[in-house]
Scaffold this active site. Sequence first.
Site, PDB file in Angstrom:
ATOM      1  N   ASP A  40       0.830  -1.210   0.000  1.00  0.00           N
ATOM      2  CA  ASP A  40       0.000   0.000   0.000  1.00  0.00           C
ATOM      3  C   ASP A  40       0.862   1.257   0.000  1.00  0.00           C
ATOM      4  O   ASP A  40       0.551   2.243  -0.672  1.00  0.00           O
ATOM      5  CB  ASP A  40      -0.996  -0.001   1.168  1.00  0.00           C
ATOM      6  CG  ASP A  40      -0.322  -0.232   2.529  1.00  0.00           C
ATOM      7  OD1 ASP A  40       0.920  -0.301   2.586  1.00  0.00           O
ATOM      8  OD2 ASP A  40      -1.053  -0.351   3.534  1.00  0.00           O
TER       9      ASP A  40
ATOM     10  N   HIS B  29      -2.003   1.067  10.026  1.00  0.00           N
ATOM     11  CA  HIS B  29      -1.774   0.452  11.325  1.00  0.00           C
ATOM     12  C   HIS B  29      -3.063   0.318  12.128  1.00  0.00           C
ATOM     13  O   HIS B  29      -3.145  -0.532  13.025  1.00  0.00           O
ATOM     14  CB  HIS B  29      -0.728   1.255  12.094  1.00  0.00           C
ATOM     15  CG  HIS B  29       0.614   1.262  11.420  1.00  0.00           C
ATOM     16  ND1 HIS B  29       1.241   0.112  11.008  1.00  0.00           N
ATOM     17  CD2 HIS B  29       1.434   2.278  11.055  1.00  0.00           C
ATOM     18  CE1 HIS B  29       2.404   0.412  10.438  1.00  0.00           C
ATOM     19  NE2 HIS B  29       2.527   1.723  10.441  1.00  0.00           N
TER      20      HIS B  29
END
Length: 412
Positions: free
Chosen positions: A112, A131
Amino acid sequence: MGVQTVSVANGNHDKDHKDDHPLAALKQYKYQSVDKSLISYYILRHYWNWAVELLPRWMAPNLVTLVGFGAILFNVLCLVIFVPDLIGPAHPLLYFSFSFGLWMYSTMDNIDGKQARRTGSSSPLGELFDHGIDSLNCTLASLCETAAMGLGNTKTGWFTALIPVLPMWFSTWETYHTHTLYLGYFNGPTEGLIIACLCMSLSGVYGPQMWHERIADIVGHEDIFHDYTLKDLWFPVIFSTFLFIHLPFCVKNVVSARRSRGEPVLPVFLEWTPIVVFTLAGCGWAFSPYTTLRRDNHLVLFCLTLSFAFGRMTTKVILAHLLHQPFPYWTVMIVPLIGGAVLVNAPPLLGYEPVDALIELWYLRGYFVFALIVYFNWAIKTINMICGYLGIKCLTIPYKKEELKNGHAKTA
């Protein structure tokens, strides 16, 4: 993993004018990471560089992350349908699906950031989103591992599903202080996931019953291994790895960073308060001799609920890191977890009958709904606030009108 850099060209602010906006720190933020894994460097980085080229350039980095997480959610759904007892055995394809889904998640999680740089759409939102998804995934991916090994609703099964929150939280705590995501020579996101994928694949080939075979029957040496099975070694190995390798290195890096800046060291250990409370309350509820959750097979609901509570707790630390804010010690989503531990333990300890199983189940269901609403309400507001300030979109790549005419993506 995550987004590498952030452009400071969002908006037409005068460089000499100090931006007093609460989110102003986002424009100076730059993602930093260190990955010392030899497997990542010599093997997987070539695979990731190849994989990112398969993605269309219109695909936003956060959408890449979300697609990977979707593979995990799909497998959790399959788990609920085909192996609800978390024991099985199920069809071998299910275990291969677990392995493939986790590998797909890992791949998307690692490309990503590459997609962000490839499309010129890097932003600090990428780290928060990336995250944040990792935090949600901790218990869910491990839930699939529990089912793949046929651990069921045993204490080992519950430990397997819940223990990954600890290394994830302490890595986030470490990043808050060092401003760098550090991955060692042997780390969870690389070697750990590879081992998990291999275990799931082995269950697909030999069935989950392989983890319940006596080690002595496999390698001999009856006098050494006695009646120990492969699953008996699983939790001690995982927990020891965290306790004696991961945690000490996190502490070492934080202490070194604080000392290099001339900052006091001891106060940072007070920041362990949320994870200590979360862990004690979670274990106090899940492993209580009076709980009915294990007996009645509610591990999936428990993991889903705690994934939102843990996700909120972790992303608050990440956001504080991005905005240079004080460390967040608390989140309201831990309160019902403490309440669950009190609910099942207090009555017997006070001389009363244990709480009814139906009451405990409805309390957990209520906690799940509460966690779901609070988490998404906070997440959506936070994402919209960051997107509005930086002039970006969360799941799409914005284009300038003049660039659209020429068919080129925004590069600022």
